[in-house]
Design a protein around this motif. Sequence first.
Motif, PDB file in Angstrom:
ATOM      1  N   GLY A  26       2.377   4.427  -1.126  1.00 54.54           N
ATOM      2  CA  GLY A  26       2.081   5.339  -2.230  1.00 54.54           C
ATOM      3  C   GLY A  26       0.661   5.263  -2.756  1.00 54.54           C
ATOM      4  O   GLY A  26       0.307   5.933  -3.725  1.00 54.54           O
ATOM      5  N   ARG A  27      -0.167   4.457  -2.113  1.00 57.46           N
ATOM      6  CA  ARG A  27      -1.547   4.330  -2.579  1.00 57.46           C
ATOM      7  C   ARG A  27      -2.446   5.343  -1.876  1.00 57.46           C
ATOM      8  O   ARG A  27      -1.986   6.130  -1.044  1.00 57.46           O
ATOM      9  N   GLY A  28      -3.739   5.272  -2.193  1.00 56.03           N
ATOM     10  CA  GLY A  28      -4.680   6.221  -1.602  1.00 56.03           C
ATOM     11  C   GLY A  28      -4.951   5.950  -0.132  1.00 56.03           C
ATOM     12  O   GLY A  28      -5.369   6.831   0.606  1.00 56.03           O
ATOM     13  N   VAL A  29      -4.748   4.711   0.274  1.00 56.31           N
ATOM     14  CA  VAL A  29      -4.847   4.371   1.694  1.00 56.31           C
ATOM     15  C   VAL A  29      -3.522   3.740   2.098  1.00 56.31           C
ATOM     16  O   VAL A  29      -2.800   3.213   1.255  1.00 56.31           O
ATOM     17  N   TYR A  81       0.809  -1.225   0.000  1.00 54.03           N
ATOM     18  CA  TYR A  81       0.000   0.000   0.000  1.00 54.03           C
ATOM     19  C   TYR A  81       0.840   1.272   0.000  1.00 54.03           C
ATOM     20  O   TYR A  81       0.296   2.365   0.093  1.00 54.03           O
ATOM     21  N   ASP A 124      -2.296  13.325   2.202  1.00 54.83           N
ATOM     22  CA  ASP A 124      -2.331  14.338   1.129  1.00 54.83           C
ATOM     23  C   ASP A 124      -3.680  14.360   0.427  1.00 54.83           C
ATOM     24  O   ASP A 124      -3.940  15.238  -0.392  1.00 54.83           O
ATOM     25  N   LEU A 125      -4.533  13.382   0.713  1.00 55.91           N
ATOM     26  CA  LEU A 125      -5.841  13.348   0.047  1.00 55.91           C
ATOM     27  C   LEU A 125      -6.960  13.873   0.949  1.00 55.91           C
ATOM     28  O   LEU A 125      -8.133  13.769   0.612  1.00 55.91           O
ATOM     29  N   ARG A 183      -5.505   3.758   6.953  1.00 51.24           N
ATOM     30  CA  ARG A 183      -5.929   5.155   6.999  1.00 51.24           C
ATOM     31  C   ARG A 183      -5.694   5.765   5.622  1.00 51.24           C
ATOM     32  O   ARG A 183      -4.771   5.360   4.908  1.00 51.24           O
ATOM     33  N   THR A 184      -6.490   6.754   5.267  1.00 49.78           N
ATOM     34  CA  THR A 184      -6.283   7.389   3.968  1.00 49.78           C
ATOM     35  C   THR A 184      -4.974   8.172   3.999  1.00 49.78           C
ATOM     36  O   THR A 184      -4.533   8.619   5.058  1.00 49.78           O
ATOM     37  N   ALA A 185      -4.366   8.329   2.839  1.00 46.02           N
ATOM     38  CA  ALA A 185      -3.125   9.093   2.747  1.00 46.02           C
ATOM     39  C   ALA A 185      -3.427  10.541   3.120  1.00 46.02           C
ATOM     40  O   ALA A 185      -4.426  11.108   2.669  1.00 46.02           O
TER      41      ALA A 185
END
Lengths: 262, 218, 218
Positions: free
Chosen positions: B64-67, B62, B83-84, B79-81
């Motif tokens: 570099g992914r969205g979560v 995971y 930066d999003l 947890r969500t990244a």
Amino acid sequence: MAEDTDEFQEDQVSVAERMAAEALIVDVDGFEGPLDVLLMLSRTQKVDLRKISVLQLAQQYLAFVEQAKQLRIELAADYLVMAAWLAFLKSRLLLPPDPTEEGPSGEELAAHLAFQLERLQAMRDVAAKLMARDRLQRDFFARGVPEDVMRTRKVNYTANLLDLMQGYARIRTRDEFRPFVMDRDAVFTMEQALDRMRGLIGFAGSWTDLSSYVPEGWDADPGRRRSATASTFAAALELAKEGKVELRQTETFAPIQLRKKD
Amino acid sequence: MSEQIEEEEESLFEAPPIADQERMVEAILFASAEPVSVKELNDRMPHGSDAAEALVHLRKRYEGRGVRVVKVGDAWAIRTAPDLGFLMQKEVVETRKLSRAAIETLAIIAYHQPVTRAEIEEIRGVSVSRGTVDQLLEMEWIRFGRRKMTPGRPVTFVVTQNFLDHFGLESARDLPGLKELRSAGLLESRPPPGLGPQLTDPEEEDEATEGQSELFED
Amino acid sequence: MSEQIEEEEESLFEAPPIADQERMVEAILFASAEPVSVKELNDRMPHGSDAAEALVHLRKRYEGRGVRVVKVGDAWAIRTAPDLGFLMQKEVVETRKLSRAAIETLAIIAYHQPVTRAEIEEIRGVSVSRGTVDQLLEMEWIRFGRRKMTPGRPVTFVVTQNFLDHFGLESARDLPGLKELRSAGLLESRPPPGLGPQLTDPEEEDEATEGQSELFED
């Protein structure tokens, strides 16, 4: 020329100081205690907290308290305690140290105050850093639809060989089955011993051997003697615990003696 | 039939392939809003599974992914990244605004734990109101730690897993600026001069380190 | 963060790379409490994004993983892979003693096998409930033996290898007899004469050995 500028700057500072002090007084309710005020005042010195002039700080604080009094602002006790302590500290710092006097020197006290201020400032700084971090449900997020974990109950039934044999024995001897009990013929219970001794201790004014309390007819058979001795001993302990008798024994394995306690 | 049973019982102790274990950890973490401890993962997964190893793989997957797979104390969560966050205005939960006293108290507990109320007051130079501590306890950002081995055996406060989760910290060791504060000596409990070395007796030091490790135990 | 937003506003009509869009969709689906439609995804994502295309990629990425991207009505959500549903259960195992009725029934079967239900009832003196027998069958401690060559050809019960394993017996013949039970102090008094151990009933003997040997056939 240079002097002028200096003077001018000094003036500026003192004006700023005065304004700050006034702001402090007006704002006194907004402050979190004398240490907070000191920290605020120390900022006007614009130096590293470790190199702060505690003397100057003490003067500023005392001036602050003085002004507050003039404005008839009610100051909490801890502000006044701090003022008294700073006045004491100021005197210590100004007077040459008295070699006969014990206790910490003015410098030590001043250093500690500087440490406290530095530590409080550090805590404020990290608190701000902490609150500025990415935070859950504000900057990063947890799962929106958490799934419940179902709790299922699984019962494992079990039995051991003894259960099995006892079960079988129970059936096979059903007609003449009675619960397994110890043969009580040879047992002198503690209750019996206690009853017996309660009746007898009234007469035990002087030290008497415990073994003399073993009932008659219980000393011939070894099994009966053991049981009666054990229960009599236990009963004696119980009576001692109740404060009715005293016990003594001269050495290990020597006869135990008891007498009535008044 | 009995042979078959035996076989099944044997295979009970043969763990599923690590790729499958990774899927299982993924499913469990996705399903939970709260961090899940390695122990609980292992308890829920088939016998012989090694959730800790599966987590290493999953975490990498995971990156570099969205979560993201994040560590919270000795538990793990997705947890969500960060930066999003701007996409998630709808999901923002307004946290109660903390007073300055509460924020400072929280920071002191986090950096000095385990810390007594008297020590907090020493640092802030003002008494700590009951409401401040209650609020932090209620938010489950702090909890009671073990009692201090000093006269009166006062209770101490430590920060919780919720605290770590909220501020995105793997452990209390990752608190911002902790190292600098420590090397500057600002985390020592230095007694006022003349009061003797009451607060820094060696027993206490042990307690302090113990207290910190306590965080990672449960 | 605000800088980022500004940047995005500048690049108003330039959509972020599809990989980033995929991350965004992933984060939104993860954090949303409800399934999210393509329209809402597009509304929430930077201008020019194509959520539908990002979804195709995301869906592929999660193929075979522990969670999947699924369509719910005309909206999208992340859900646990169906084969991992068992992980969302936590089994609490409780160990309980067998009931007295079950133990007695089991004992009779062990000592008298192969034995019919009627015989069990005769020995116990009470009827045997269906549930008791079912429980023992389910535990795989007893199983059906061959039918008895008596009128009605009733089924019989015998104990299983599982039973022997659980009780640490090599064979049912190792079960102690009444005499041994008595000498072990498990029996208080002598049985009335004539009610001697039925294990040695000559009539039954053949059947019994037959039944027992059956145990070791499979």
